[in-house]
Design a protein around this motif. Structure first.
Motif, PDB file in Angstrom:
ATOM      1  N   UNK A 101       0.815  -1.236  -0.060  1.00  0.00           N
ATOM      2  CA  UNK A 101      -0.185   0.055   0.053  1.00  0.00           C
ATOM      3  C   UNK A 101       1.012   1.373  -0.062  1.00  0.00           C
ATOM      4  N   UNK A 102       0.644   2.272  -0.916  1.00  0.00           N
ATOM      5  CA  UNK A 102       1.367   3.359  -0.974  1.00  0.00           C
ATOM      6  C   UNK A 102       0.896   4.449  -0.327  1.00  0.00           C
ATOM      7  N   UNK A 103       1.522   5.223   0.541  1.00  0.00           N
ATOM      8  CA  UNK A 103       1.135   6.642   0.902  1.00  0.00           C
ATOM      9  C   UNK A 103       2.208   7.715   0.408  1.00  0.00           C
ATOM     10  N   UNK A 104       1.623   8.481  -0.637  1.00  0.00           N
ATOM     11  CA  UNK A 104       2.292   9.421  -1.134  1.00  0.00           C
ATOM     12  C   UNK A 104       1.852  10.896  -0.993  1.00  0.00           C
ATOM     13  N   UNK A 105       2.718  11.570  -0.208  1.00  0.00           N
ATOM     14  CA  UNK A 105       2.134  12.870   0.266  1.00  0.00           C
ATOM     15  C   UNK A 105       3.194  13.860  -0.358  1.00  0.00           C
ATOM     16  N   UNK A 106       2.428  14.787  -1.085  1.00  0.00           N
ATOM     17  CA  UNK A 106       3.182  16.122  -1.462  1.00  0.00           C
ATOM     18  C   UNK A 106       3.152  17.157  -0.194  1.00  0.00           C
ATOM     19  N   UNK A 107       4.001  17.968   0.102  1.00  0.00           N
ATOM     20  CA  UNK A 107       4.166  18.966   0.842  1.00  0.00           C
ATOM     21  C   UNK A 107       4.894  19.902   0.335  1.00  0.00           C
TER      22      UNK A 107
ATOM     23  N   UNK B 111       0.705  23.232  -2.760  1.00  0.00           N
ATOM     24  CA  UNK B 111      -0.304  22.556  -2.168  1.00  0.00           C
ATOM     25  C   UNK B 111       0.341  21.192  -1.531  1.00  0.00           C
ATOM     26  N   UNK B 112      -0.708  20.667  -0.447  1.00  0.00           N
ATOM     27  CA  UNK B 112      -0.505  19.634   0.361  1.00  0.00           C
ATOM     28  C   UNK B 112      -1.648  18.722   0.103  1.00  0.00           C
ATOM     29  N   UNK B 113      -1.258  17.513  -0.390  1.00  0.00           N
ATOM     30  CA  UNK B 113      -2.053  16.399  -0.958  1.00  0.00           C
ATOM     31  C   UNK B 113      -1.340  15.132  -0.639  1.00  0.00           C
TER      32      UNK B 113
END
Length: 152
Positions: free
Chosen positions: A33-39, A116-118
């Motif tokens: 499972x991947x948790x990809x976060x842009x910050x 953005x933060x997504x």
């Protein structure tokens, strides 16, 4: 490509990690499972809080079969400093040319002045199960944990 939405297949991509190594999403796609976060930026209050949440929950995410990947436009050198200072046990990718941000369709916030933060949660089939967009870092915590647990 346009904005990635729930139900979309995760696109293939690669970038330099905090150690200057090439990282390709294909190396983990359909395995975890991947948790990809842009910050927005290394070492700012909200981004540090978000990174430390993922650090503090890291063992739980690993136990659930998840991989955490953080992405910002900071340099490899900046990411390495951020990783070292806060003892971050996960991958940070450098997106200096903003090509990944564009590939995912991550919008700018605050009148377009701040990246953005997504956060995206992707199942083992490579299908996006959660897209959460909020500049408030702490809003992401429960959403991500819920989404990952739901996939178990």
């Amino acid at each position: 490509m346009g904005e990635i939405k729930v139900g979309d297949k995760l696109p293939l991509f690669g970038a330099k990690d905090q150690n200057g190594n090439d990282f390709y999403i294909a190396s983990v796609l359909q395995k975890k499972i991947l948790i990809i976060y842009f910050y927005p930026k290394d070492d700012t209050p909200g981004c540090t809080s978000q990174a430390c949440f993922f650090r503090d929950q890291f063992e739980e995410f690993v136990a659930l079969g998840a991989e955490v990947i953080g992405i910002s436009s900071d340099s490899v050198k900046s990411h390495k400093k951020f990783e070292t200072e806060y003892k971050l046990p996960f991958t940070l990718l450098s997106d200096q040319d903003k090509s990944l941000r564009k590939l995912f369709g991550v919008p700018n916030n605050l009148l377009g002045l701040w990246p953005g933060r997504v956060t995206y949660v992707v199942d083992k089939n490579g299908i996006v199960q959660l897209v959460f967009n909020s500049m408030r870092a702490e809003d992401h915590f429960s959403k991500v944990l819920e989404a990952v647990k739901r996939m178990m």
